[in-house]
Write a protein that holds these residues in place. Sequence first.
Motif, PDB file in Angstrom:
ATOM      1  N   ILE A   1      -4.584   6.475 -11.347  1.00 52.60           N
ATOM      2  CA  ILE A   1      -5.374   6.730 -10.142  1.00 52.60           C
ATOM      3  C   ILE A   1      -6.849   6.892 -10.492  1.00 52.60           C
ATOM      4  CG2 ILE A   1      -5.804   8.438  -8.343  1.00 52.60           C
ATOM      5  CD1 ILE A   1      -2.780   8.946  -8.312  1.00 52.60           C
TER       6      ILE A   1
ATOM      7  N   GLN B   1      -4.408  10.626  -3.079  1.00 48.97           N
ATOM      8  CA  GLN B   1      -3.506  10.048  -4.083  1.00 48.97           C
ATOM      9  C   GLN B   1      -3.072  11.086  -5.096  1.00 48.97           C
ATOM     10  OE1 GLN B   1      -2.210   7.135  -3.922  1.00 48.97           O
ATOM     11  NE2 GLN B   1      -3.404   6.536  -2.164  1.00 48.97           N
TER      12      GLN B   1
ATOM     13  N   ALA C   1      -0.531  13.332  -3.467  1.00 47.71           N
ATOM     14  CA  ALA C   1       0.729  12.615  -3.266  1.00 47.71           C
ATOM     15  C   ALA C   1       1.482  12.468  -4.581  1.00 47.71           C
ATOM     16  CB  ALA C   1       0.442  11.244  -2.658  1.00 47.71           C
TER      17      ALA C   1
ATOM     18  N   SER D   1       0.593   8.678   0.435  1.00 45.89           N
ATOM     19  CA  SER D   1      -0.068   7.609  -0.302  1.00 45.89           C
ATOM     20  C   SER D   1      -0.247   6.360   0.567  1.00 45.89           C
ATOM     21  CB  SER D   1       0.761   7.292  -1.538  1.00 45.89           C
ATOM     22  OG  SER D   1       0.160   6.288  -2.286  1.00 45.89           O
TER      23      SER D   1
ATOM     24  N   TRP E   1      -3.846   4.597   1.615  1.00 44.67           N
ATOM     25  CA  TRP E   1      -4.199   3.207   1.309  1.00 44.67           C
ATOM     26  C   TRP E   1      -4.507   2.438   2.587  1.00 44.67           C
ATOM     27  CZ3 TRP E   1      -6.057   1.839  -2.963  1.00 44.67           C
ATOM     28  CH2 TRP E   1      -5.605   2.374  -4.160  1.00 44.67           C
TER      29      TRP E   1
END
Lengths: 244, 153
Positions: A161, B12, B15, B49, B53
């Motif tokens: 990430i 993110q 998550a 997530s 996105w």
Amino acid sequence: MTTWLVVGSLVLGAGALWLLLPRGRRAGRSLGTLLGTIALGLLLAALEPLGPGWATALFYLLAAMTLVSAVCTISFRNPVYCAVWFGLTLLGTAGLLFFQGAQFLGTATVIIYAGAILVTLLFVLMLANPRGQASYDRRAWEAPLAATVGAALLGVFLTGIFSAWQVAPQPQSLDEKSYALAPLGAELFSKHLIAVELAGTLLLAALAGAVAVVAQHAPRNAPLASSTQPTHSARSSTPEAQVR
Amino acid sequence: MMDSKALLLNIQVVAAALVCIGLVGFLTRRNMIIMFLAVEMILQGVALSFVAWGRYHGSLGGQVMVLFVITVAACEAALAMALALMLFQRRGHLDTAACFALGEPDQVTQVAEEVLPQGEVEEPEPQPQWPHLPPAGRVPQRSPEQDAYRSHV
């Protein structure tokens, strides 16, 4: 700097999970709580500020609520408390969905998960909880190994990430109105109409399957009922016979 | 106005943490219902997530996907709860470590020995203190089948 924050958070988090998971002993839980708090602080410190101060503070609050209640969900001994902590996780997730502008999904999470699934689960817990705390709730299965594996997997995720985020382009400016209810409904019932119908069919099939699984053993109690209360069993055996 | 790129990173990270916590719960806990809760937690992380996105790319596809994930999770919950109830009625517990019905009868179940330690003394958990009521009235008549069926009463 961020790397060390993440690494420290992972190591402390794995230790905290190992100490907090049920091990048949009460010792070490307060140390686990302390380590977990430090790990959460380090993980949140590695995040990026979101611009205005209120947004950053609100995000940190929701993220901390979600993660703390998630850890409590898997570490409490009593399954009923686990379910209640999971409800708090769901509320935190719904808050994060609202935070991103996904209004319908936030509402749907609260209604479907917290309102329907969690209540069904609590009913099953009430029906299927043995007296007191069962031994299998007081002893976890390979806790140190699982905590290490979880931390390692999180490390892999976070490496991906953070490294992808460094090179990601800035997104084009978004129109917040395009996330409201009406565009989502239009998208759902134009592009994904067949999938929606299939999802409805799947729900119906799951409903029928659940009823079939539960009704399989319904006639087993019939002789007991007929021996004690003949009139009641005569009435109640009719729907069972129809189910058969 | 919020920084959209920073929001993507933060969501993110949260998550991913949620997915990993759910994974640890699924691997360690032995109560079937708590394992189910852990799976639902993994699904929640994936939903976060997806939405992040979708927001980053300016499309509604992520939200539509999450909607179907919720549908499948509801189906899964209905079936899993029915199966857990059946398992409890047959065996009297929800321990997945004691379910070896699918194994061959002559095989040694090594996992069962490992997770159910023999002779190890556990600290007793504090039992809840219930109020003590003086007995009054007559004792209700119960059949043995009823006692077997309702262990609590």
